[in-house]
Write a protein that holds these residues in place. Sequence first.
Motif, PDB file in Angstrom:
ATOM      1  N   PRO A   1       0.796  -1.232   0.000  1.00  0.00           N
ATOM      2  CA  PRO A   1       0.000   0.000   0.000  1.00  0.00           C
ATOM      3  C   PRO A   1       0.833   1.288   0.000  1.00  0.00           C
ATOM      4  O   PRO A   1       0.512   2.230  -0.726  1.00  0.00           O
ATOM      5  N   ASP A   2       1.897   1.345   0.787  1.00  0.00           N
ATOM      6  CA  ASP A   2       2.709   2.566   0.825  1.00  0.00           C
ATOM      7  C   ASP A   2       3.328   2.880  -0.527  1.00  0.00           C
ATOM      8  O   ASP A   2       3.423   4.049  -0.913  1.00  0.00           O
ATOM      9  N   LEU A   3       3.758   1.862  -1.254  1.00  0.00           N
ATOM     10  CA  LEU A   3       4.358   2.091  -2.565  1.00  0.00           C
ATOM     11  C   LEU A   3       3.311   2.583  -3.567  1.00  0.00           C
ATOM     12  O   LEU A   3       3.588   3.441  -4.399  1.00  0.00           O
ATOM     13  N   VAL A   4       2.108   2.062  -3.470  1.00  0.00           N
ATOM     14  CA  VAL A   4       1.024   2.535  -4.339  1.00  0.00           C
ATOM     15  C   VAL A   4       0.733   4.012  -4.048  1.00  0.00           C
ATOM     16  O   VAL A   4       0.632   4.827  -4.970  1.00  0.00           O
ATOM     17  N   LEU A   5       0.620   4.350  -2.770  1.00  0.00           N
ATOM     18  CA  LEU A   5       0.346   5.740  -2.403  1.00  0.00           C
ATOM     19  C   LEU A   5       1.444   6.674  -2.892  1.00  0.00           C
ATOM     20  O   LEU A   5       1.161   7.757  -3.423  1.00  0.00           O
ATOM     21  N   GLU A   6       2.689   6.271  -2.730  1.00  0.00           N
ATOM     22  CA  GLU A   6       3.796   7.108  -3.181  1.00  0.00           C
ATOM     23  C   GLU A   6       3.801   7.256  -4.699  1.00  0.00           C
ATOM     24  O   GLU A   6       4.055   8.338  -5.234  1.00  0.00           O
ATOM     25  N   SER A   7       3.503   6.187  -5.414  1.00  0.00           N
ATOM     26  CA  SER A   7       3.462   6.233  -6.880  1.00  0.00           C
ATOM     27  C   SER A   7       2.409   7.216  -7.373  1.00  0.00           C
ATOM     28  O   SER A   7       2.665   8.026  -8.272  1.00  0.00           O
ATOM     29  N   LEU A   8       1.220   7.168  -6.776  1.00  0.00           N
ATOM     30  CA  LEU A   8       0.145   8.073  -7.189  1.00  0.00           C
ATOM     31  C   LEU A   8       0.408   9.505  -6.735  1.00  0.00           C
ATOM     32  O   LEU A   8       0.034  10.462  -7.428  1.00  0.00           O
ATOM     33  N   SER A   9       1.092   9.675  -5.607  1.00  0.00           N
ATOM     34  CA  SER A   9       1.491  11.026  -5.177  1.00  0.00           C
ATOM     35  C   SER A   9       2.418  11.654  -6.202  1.00  0.00           C
ATOM     36  O   SER A   9       2.297  12.833  -6.542  1.00  0.00           O
ATOM     37  N   ARG A  10       3.344  10.856  -6.687  1.00  0.00           N
ATOM     38  CA  ARG A  10       4.293  11.361  -7.682  1.00  0.00           C
ATOM     39  C   ARG A  10       3.597  11.674  -9.007  1.00  0.00           C
ATOM     40  O   ARG A  10       3.950  12.636  -9.685  1.00  0.00           O
ATOM     41  N   LEU A  11       2.611  10.875  -9.381  1.00  0.00           N
ATOM     42  CA  LEU A  11       1.841  11.191 -10.587  1.00  0.00           C
ATOM     43  C   LEU A  11       1.097  12.504 -10.399  1.00  0.00           C
ATOM     44  O   LEU A  11       1.089  13.349 -11.300  1.00  0.00           O
ATOM     45  N   ALA A  12       0.474  12.693  -9.238  1.00  0.00           N
ATOM     46  CA  ALA A  12      -0.256  13.932  -8.971  1.00  0.00           C
ATOM     47  C   ALA A  12       0.664  15.142  -9.149  1.00  0.00           C
ATOM     48  O   ALA A  12       0.305  16.106  -9.835  1.00  0.00           O
ATOM     49  N   ARG A  13       1.843  15.066  -8.571  1.00  0.00           N
ATOM     50  CA  ARG A  13       2.782  16.191  -8.704  1.00  0.00           C
ATOM     51  C   ARG A  13       3.211  16.384 -10.154  1.00  0.00           C
ATOM     52  O   ARG A  13       3.399  17.511 -10.615  1.00  0.00           O
TER      53      ARG A  13
END
Length: 135
Positions: free
Chosen positions: A105-117
């Motif tokens: 889950p943490d890696l998924v959240l970080e991946s989508l955070s980076r896409l958002a930015r």
Amino acid sequence: MISGEIREADPFELPEWLGETDVVWSADSGLRTGHRVAGRLDPAARGDGDRLVCDLLAVDEAYPTTVVGNDVRTAAHRAWRHGQVLVLDIDDRLTLAVPGREFAPDLVLESLSRLARAVGASPERYAVLLRIGGR
């Protein structure tokens, strides 16, 4: 190895709503199903049918065969090291290439955070819906 055409995608050419509204990434397959998690991005508050497929790909899986070539793997690690995510188009599916062999889950959240930015949005505007899946 992934078959089909792999091209780097430009986040600035993605739909504008990714940076303008709340977005939900929903997994279509479970996190425990392997190195590729199929999913989609949907605008949270719009009912006009906008939707964008968006898969997650862990580029370091190497057994029984490598997932991607060394050039893509190196580019994914380089982007990650610089606080970004490598955005690819694989057979007309938006794909986030992420260092690792599987997703937690943490890696998924970080991946989508980076896409958002990458699309000019605040990660606060993105939500994630996960599926557990089985091994």
